[in-house]
Design an enzyme around this catalytic site. Structure first.
Site, PDB file in Angstrom:
ATOM      1  CB  SER A  64      -0.920   0.020   1.206  1.00 52.35           C
ATOM      2  OG  SER A  64      -2.040  -0.764   0.939  1.00 52.35           O
ATOM      3  CE  LYS A  67      -3.570   0.733  -1.284  1.00 57.01           C
ATOM      4  NZ  LYS A  67      -4.355   0.252  -0.130  1.00 57.01           N
ATOM      5  CE1 TYR A 189      -4.378  -1.103  -4.913  1.00 54.38           C
ATOM      6  CE2 TYR A 189      -4.993  -3.416  -5.002  1.00 54.38           C
ATOM      7  CZ  TYR A 189      -4.713  -2.277  -4.272  1.00 54.38           C
ATOM      8  OH  TYR A 189      -4.760  -2.324  -2.899  1.00 54.38           O
ATOM      9  CE1 TYR A 240      -4.381   1.028   4.316  1.00 55.10           C
ATOM     10  CE2 TYR A 240      -3.001  -0.119   5.890  1.00 55.10           C
ATOM     11  CZ  TYR A 240      -3.276   0.268   4.608  1.00 55.10           C
ATOM     12  OH  TYR A 240      -2.443  -0.094   3.617  1.00 55.10           O
ATOM     13  CB  VAL A 258      -0.212  -6.048   4.025  1.00 52.74           C
ATOM     14  CG1 VAL A 258      -1.450  -5.454   4.663  1.00 52.74           C
ATOM     15  CG2 VAL A 258      -0.376  -6.198   2.530  1.00 52.74           C
TER      16      VAL A 258
HETATM   17  N1  GLN Z   1      -2.135  -5.312  -2.170  1.00 58.27           N
HETATM   18  C1  GLN Z   1      -2.772  -5.209  -0.899  1.00 58.27           C
HETATM   19  C2  GLN Z   1      -4.259  -5.418  -1.042  1.00 58.27           C
HETATM   20  O1  GLN Z   1      -4.789  -5.046  -2.046  1.00 58.27           O
HETATM   21  C3  GLN Z   1      -2.471  -3.873  -0.295  1.00 58.27           C
HETATM   22  C4  GLN Z   1      -3.041  -3.717   1.090  1.00 58.27           C
HETATM   23  C5  GLN Z   1      -2.109  -3.096   2.065  1.00 58.27           C
HETATM   24  O2  GLN Z   1      -0.897  -3.005   1.914  1.00 58.27           O
HETATM   25  N2  GLN Z   1      -2.686  -2.688   3.167  1.00 58.27           N
HETATM   26  O3  GLN Z   1      -4.906  -5.970  -0.183  1.00 58.27           O
END
Ligand code: GLN
Length: 304
Positions: A64, A67, A189, A240, A258
């Protein structure tokens, strides 16, 4: 005057007894294979020096944290249109939650939860024709490493198990909030999340924000205002539904992933990256959060 090298060494000393804590993400099976007993920390100062300790050179899955950079690229195209497609409020729910999206008619709460990030990638794809290529190009330039790449095993693993992300994207398509076919946008993505990068490389890339939108070569990607806006979203939405706790505990704008990485930005001073694969219940790395908490205490650089 803060000695960043000494600070990095002290961070490692504090974190060492905790290395291995937390649980690696297993909902993306390839991430479940990562050895949890790793930890890296790196700080890049705005004048270009990088100080790192531990597994600072080991590449991990960007996830993430990507992003932040896709949003930067979309805003660099002067794309105010994105703010009609995604809001800027913390969600207070898990990064892959579906329920809010239905109530809010397919407009995600913010660009850092999965639904919001899929919209941003979809916009970048519409703007450039190649969202992944644009992101990879930016990261290669900012890290100075032309061999930065997507880990195809992780990307395939994400795609095979990406039912929630597909559900989010299809729900948004139903509300008319997707420009490209769902599978095409998701392919970009999944691959952007599967870029592998080291703490040291990511800290260098994070300087883009610490320098208010200036790139490593001195050219400008973002207006200072857009750079500040991205950093503000990192503070309110980056970790988050733990963003409040992070602001309280660490006091720095952060973005987690993650893969176990967390990027923190201290405007005008540095970008710091901590990485440890074990996560807490919100999907934020246990040791990386401890590292940034320690770094903040040592430097007093909390923005509050
Ligand atoms: N690629 C992960 C997902 O789509 C990204 C989520 C994350 O890093 N929190 O679930």
């Amino acid at each position: 005057m803060v000695d960043l090298h000494e600070a990095a060494r002290k961070v490692l000393r504090t974190v060492r007894p905790h290395i291995g804590e937390g649980k690696v993400a297993t909902y993306i099976p390839a991430l479940g294979e990562v050895d949890p007993k790793q930890f890296g920390f790196a700080v890049a100062s705005v004048d270009g020096d990088v100080y790192g300790v531990g597994d600072q050179d080991v590449r991990f899955s960007l996830q993430s944290i990507s992003k932040v950079f896709t949003l930067a690229l979309v805003l660099s195209h002067d794309d105010e249109a994105i703010w009609k497609r995604v809001h800027r409020e913390p969600s207070g729910s898990a990064f892959n939650s579906l329920f809010q999206l239905e109530f809010e008619k397919g407009i995600p709460r913010n660009p850092f939860i999965n639904a919001g990030a899929i919209v941003v990638t979809d916009q970048l794809l519409a703007d450039t024709g190649d969202a992944l290529g644009s992101l990879r190009g930016l990261l290669r330039a900012e890290t100075g490493n032309p061999d930065l790449h997507v880990d195809s095993v992780t990307a395939a693993s994400e795609s095979e198990t990406g039912h929630r992300n597909r559900a989010l994207a299809h729900l948004m398509a139903d509300f008319g909030n997707m420009l490209n076919p769902v599978e095409h946008a998701l392919d970009h993505y999944f691959r952007q999340c599967s870029i592998t990068i080291s703490a040291q490389e990511l800290a260098r890339a994070g300087l883009l924000l610490a320098r208010h939108g200036l790139r490593a070569d001195g050219s400008r990607l973002l207006t200072p205002k857009d750079a500040r806006r991205i950093v503000s979203l990192m503070l309110t939405c980056g970790p988050y539904d733990a963003a409040g706790e992070f602001a309280y505990r660490i006091g720095l704008p952060c973005k987690s992933g993650v893969g176990g990485g967390i990027l923190a930005v201290v405007p005008d001073r540095c970008a710091a990256v901590a990485w440890g694969p074990g996560l807490d219940e919100h999907g934020n790395s246990v040791t990386a959060a401890l590292a940034l908490d320690t770094f903040d205490s040592l430097t007093g650089w909390s923005i509050f």
